[in-house]
Design a protein around this motif. Structure first.
Motif, PDB file in Angstrom:
ATOM      1  N   PRO A  11       0.962  -1.257  -0.029  1.00 62.01           N
ATOM      2  CA  PRO A  11      -0.127  -0.094  -0.121  1.00 62.01           C
ATOM      3  C   PRO A  11       0.681   1.239   0.086  1.00 62.01           C
ATOM      4  O   PRO A  11       1.932   1.143   0.544  1.00 62.01           O
ATOM      5  CB  PRO A  11      -0.711  -0.061   1.291  1.00 62.01           C
ATOM      6  CG  PRO A  11      -0.681  -1.498   1.813  1.00 62.01           C
ATOM      7  CD  PRO A  11       0.884  -2.060   1.375  1.00 62.01           C
ATOM      8  N   ASN A  14       1.002   2.534   4.884  1.00 62.20           N
ATOM      9  CA  ASN A  14       0.520   1.158   5.615  1.00 62.20           C
ATOM     10  C   ASN A  14       0.814   1.599   6.990  1.00 62.20           C
ATOM     11  O   ASN A  14       1.404   2.424   7.625  1.00 62.20           O
ATOM     12  CB  ASN A  14       1.192   0.174   5.103  1.00 62.20           C
ATOM     13  CG  ASN A  14       0.481  -1.125   5.345  1.00 62.20           C
ATOM     14  OD1 ASN A  14      -0.707  -1.199   5.914  1.00 62.20           O
ATOM     15  ND2 ASN A  14       0.990  -2.307   4.941  1.00 62.20           N
ATOM     16  N   GLU A  29      -5.290  -6.763   4.882  1.00 64.10           N
ATOM     17  CA  GLU A  29      -5.297  -6.393   3.452  1.00 64.10           C
ATOM     18  C   GLU A  29      -6.518  -6.328   3.012  1.00 64.10           C
ATOM     19  O   GLU A  29      -7.087  -6.220   1.584  1.00 64.10           O
ATOM     20  CB  GLU A  29      -4.396  -6.959   2.553  1.00 64.10           C
ATOM     21  CG  GLU A  29      -2.904  -7.091   2.985  1.00 64.10           C
ATOM     22  CD  GLU A  29      -1.800  -8.010   2.511  1.00 64.10           C
ATOM     23  OE1 GLU A  29      -0.797  -7.670   2.778  1.00 64.10           O
ATOM     24  OE2 GLU A  29      -2.412  -8.798   1.803  1.00 64.10           O
ATOM     25  N   ALA A  73       3.195  -4.338   8.945  1.00 62.15           N
ATOM     26  CA  ALA A  73       2.803  -3.701   7.775  1.00 62.15           C
ATOM     27  C   ALA A  73       3.597  -4.459   6.811  1.00 62.15           C
ATOM     28  O   ALA A  73       4.901  -4.520   6.606  1.00 62.15           O
ATOM     29  CB  ALA A  73       3.007  -2.259   7.755  1.00 62.15           C
ATOM     30  N   TYR A  75       4.435  -4.913   2.638  1.00 63.94           N
ATOM     31  CA  TYR A  75       4.410  -4.193   1.464  1.00 63.94           C
ATOM     32  C   TYR A  75       4.805  -5.270   0.224  1.00 63.94           C
ATOM     33  O   TYR A  75       5.709  -6.010   0.349  1.00 63.94           O
ATOM     34  CB  TYR A  75       5.657  -3.101   1.492  1.00 63.94           C
ATOM     35  CG  TYR A  75       5.212  -2.105   2.507  1.00 63.94           C
ATOM     36  CD1 TYR A  75       4.657  -0.705   1.949  1.00 63.94           C
ATOM     37  CD2 TYR A  75       5.765  -2.027   3.930  1.00 63.94           C
ATOM     38  CE1 TYR A  75       4.366   0.152   2.885  1.00 63.94           C
ATOM     39  CE2 TYR A  75       5.533  -1.223   4.621  1.00 63.94           C
ATOM     40  CZ  TYR A  75       4.697  -0.077   4.281  1.00 63.94           C
ATOM     41  OH  TYR A  75       4.207   1.189   5.220  1.00 63.94           O
ATOM     42  N   ALA A 462      -5.858  -0.190   3.377  1.00 59.29           N
ATOM     43  CA  ALA A 462      -5.014   0.054   4.410  1.00 59.29           C
ATOM     44  C   ALA A 462      -5.682   1.632   5.038  1.00 59.29           C
ATOM     45  O   ALA A 462      -5.720   1.714   6.206  1.00 59.29           O
ATOM     46  CB  ALA A 462      -3.556   0.444   3.991  1.00 59.29           C
TER      47      ALA A 462
END
Length: 690
Positions: A11, A14, A29, A73, A75, A462
């Motif tokens: 995101p 995040n 998510e 978080a 990614y 997010a």
């Protein structure tokens, strides 16, 4: 073959969340409260560690010692066709991991991730709860910790008040991690994806300039860590969420005297940029458009959707100010005036139903009266086949209009919760309201109709899982998240895509271990468009974060309006502040029998919480207890994901689990029925006229 790909990290923003455990689960998510295909479980639940999409159950929230797990978080990188027009939604994107072979024949052999976390709260400006961003109009608020000499960019002041863990870089192929702590050497990424150590980087933690600190739950010596999963995706973990305080001249820990700006206190919230360099088998490298991470408050009710989320606010700003969707909002040909387009047709499932669902979900975190519960049930029952004029939302009669002066009108208008700084009650965004108006007029589309690409859907989820609307100062982020200055504004031409925070260029050259590298950073409404430095989002939040969370349960409306009741209700009537992110009244799962709900309990209850004044219910009466016991608060989880013995719970219920503040059957303050009032203030009697 010519390279036709550009790369973006998603995101775009995040959230890593605090936990006292060394273990972790993954940030959700999916969007809070929304139906998910093929399951009764609604969106918003965190994901099990090591899983792609499997949501947690109540047993996954704490470790074996009862410590609250962190929320990492995650990614991902997506490749996009460089030749695309990059409109929104683009609907494209192919995930890139270690081992991916691109259409041009190159294979990804490594991903070099980097980030930089900092906390500037103690060195920044005071939060002015009744002004919001307008506190920066033509001036700035008072500095926090004013007794520490120097201006906002004084090296003396920054050395003592800013927490700067410095940058870290890691290689996915090496399966390595890095901690943002005092003992781990800083590092950055240089040309060609090479990692360079930075032994001279001026890492700063409170213990560097304080010989003695009050540490009620351990030293503040870390802002988190980063690592990669088996596919090379980045995981960022927050710190343990602890706070420390200085001692006064008498050797006593400095007392916390307020909710927002406590002198002499530091916490371990943080934020910063996320960057990645892709390395290919032909020796070439490419940088992706980066992202941002915010490390902060736990999600105590992850599936309870906010009527106005951060997504709604950021989307509204991009629509009205940055040309996100000209078919929705813009000017007519040959004209300068911009407006919403009457020809635009929202999709019921994506644009309308989320508001109705959020409205109904508030019952699980607030002590709503029976009339409101019945109304919310009717709102939630509306579907795309209903004639809008034959529903409870006909003509939007019960919805507060953001285009009119209705922010001081309480019942019967919704949402019935406290509003933004300077207003009594919350409104939906102008874009939300327009989309609802279109539905009300019958101008909408049926079906799922989502055109989002996978990375775009992660951006939405997010932000949709975070508190919007009432940034006083907020939970995850504050009012600055709506300021266009912090984003890459040429998102189409650059190929960055929307909702991407602009990184201030940090070269990490000419370092001096005695001189702070970061400055005070970005200030809103001061024509600063160079981008954000690490710490520039979290610095607008309360310090320490626990006192703000603790206090923002229920208030009279005057808290937003300079102490003056401007609403149409009694001045002592109490309303909810942030019920979706900061639950007030909950149903405890252990007390549910055969899916029959017990009486509600305050989310914060037990020893140290008993209050004579209803305005202090659901809070720790001593702010220090909030610093120590925030991790014992229970989590709200849908019944289908509650695991207690062999009992089964209905997916229609959202129940508190894993609470450690009280045991079943222990006495607690009773939850009053709404409307309920604060004890009236003792005003001095008026003098008789002479």
């Amino acid at each position: 073959m010519k390279n036709n790909s550009i790369f973006r990290v998603h995101p775009t923003i995040n959230f890593a969340r605090f936990g006292t455990s060394e273990d972790y689960i993954l940030a959700p998510e999916t969007s809070a409260g929304l139906p998910q295909d093929g399951t009764d479980t609604t969106g918003g639940l965190p994901i099990r560690k090591g899983s792609e999409t499997k949501p947690v159950t109540s047993k996954d929230l704490r470790d074996e010692e009862g410590n609250l797990k962190k929320q990492a978080a995650r990614y991902r990188i997506y490749a996009y066709d460089q030749a695309n027009t990059h409109s929104y939604p683009e609907g494209a994107g192919t995930e890139v991991v270690v081992g991916t072979k691109l259409p041009d024949g190159r294979k990804v052999v490594d991903l070099i991730w980097s980030s930089h976390l900092a906390n500037k709260k103690a060195a920044a400006y005071n939060v002015v709860n009744n002004k919001g961003i307008l506190a920066y109009k033509d001036a700035v608020p008072q500095l926090r910790n004013p007794e520490t000499h120097g201006d906002i960019d004084s090296a003396y002041r920054l050395n003592r008040l800013m927490i700067d863990a410095g940058p870290r870089a890691i290689s996915a192929s090496s399966n390595e991690g890095a901690k943002f702590d005092r003992c781990t050497r800083a590092s950055c990424v240089r040309k060609g994806g090479k990692i360079k150590k930075l032994p001279e980087y001026p890492i700063r933690f409170p213990s560097d300039t304080n010989s003695r600190l009050f540490e009620p739950n351990g030293p503040l010596d870390s802002l988190g860590e980063m690592l990669t999963d088996e596919k090379g995706r980045l995981l960022v973990l927050a710190s343990s969420g602890n706070a420390v305080g200085q001692y006064d001249e008498y050797g006593v820990p400095i007392q916390m005297t307020g909710d927002l700006n406590n002198v002499g206190w530091f916490d371990s919230a943080a934020d910063g940029p996320i960057s990645v360099t892709l390395k290919f088998d032909d020796g070439s490298t490419e940088d992706a458009f980066g992202a941002w991470v915010v490390c902060g408050d736990p999600a105590y009710a992850p599936q309870i959707r906010n009527v106005v989320s951060v997504w709604d606010d950021v989307y509204d700003m991009f629509v009205r100010e940055l040309g996100l969707q000209p078919e929705l909002y813009g000017s007519k040909k040959g004209q300068k005036k911009t407006a919403y387009k009457a020809s635009y047709r929202p999709t019921f499932a994506a644009d309308i139903q989320p508001v109705f669902i959020a409205c109904d979900l508030q019952r699980w975190t607030a002590n709503l009266p029976p009339l409101a519960l019945r109304a919310h049930t009717a709102v939630r029952a509306i579907d795309e086949d209903d004639d809008p004029d034959r529903t409870i939302m006909a003509a939007l009669n019960f919805l507060r209009n953001p285009n009119k002066d209705e922010t001081n009108i309480g019942t019967p208008l919704m949402p019935l919760s406290l509003g933004a700084a300077g207003t009594s009650f919350l409104t939906v965004t102008k874009t939300q309201y327009f989309l609802l108006e279109q539905w009300s007029k019958g101008k909408f589309k049926k079906g799922r109709g989502s055109k989002l690409g996978p990375g775009e859907a992660m951006d939405v989820a997010a932000l949709a899982n975070c508190l919007g609307g009432r940034y006083v100062p907020g939970i995850e982020v504050s009012y600055t998240i709506k300021d266009q200055e912090i984003y890459i504004q040429d998102w189409q031409k650059s190929g960055a895509g929307p909702f991407r925070v602009k990184h201030y260029p940090l070269t990490y050259r000419k370092l001096n271990s005695e001189t702070p590298y970061l400055t005070s950073g970005w200030i809103p409404l001061h024509d600063m468009a160079d981008g954000l430095q690490p710490g520039d989002i979290s610095k607008f939040m309360a310090t320490p974060w626990q006192t703000d969370y603790n206090s923002c349960s229920i208030h009279a409306t005057a808290i937003n309006t300079d102490g003056v009741n401007e609403s149409n209700g009694a001045e002592t009537t109490l309303y909810w502040s942030w019920p979706s992110q900061r639950p007030d009244a909950v149903y405890v799962a252990e007390e549910v029998v055969n899916n029959v709900l017990p009486k509600q309990k305050w989310s914060i209850r037990g020893p140290g919480t008993f209050a004579v004044n209803p305005a202090q219910a659901a809070t720790f009466q001593d702010p220090l207890q909030s610093v120590n016991d925030w991790d014992k608060i229970g989590i709200i989880v849908q019944g289908s994901n509650v695991e207690i013995g062999d009992r089964e719970f209905s997916p229609d219920l959202y129940l508190e689990v894993q609470g450690l503040l009280t045991a079943t059957g222990e006495a607690t303050d009773p939850v009053a029925s709404w409307p309920f009032n604060a004890n009236p203030s003792k005003k001095p009697p008026k003098c008789p006229p002479h």
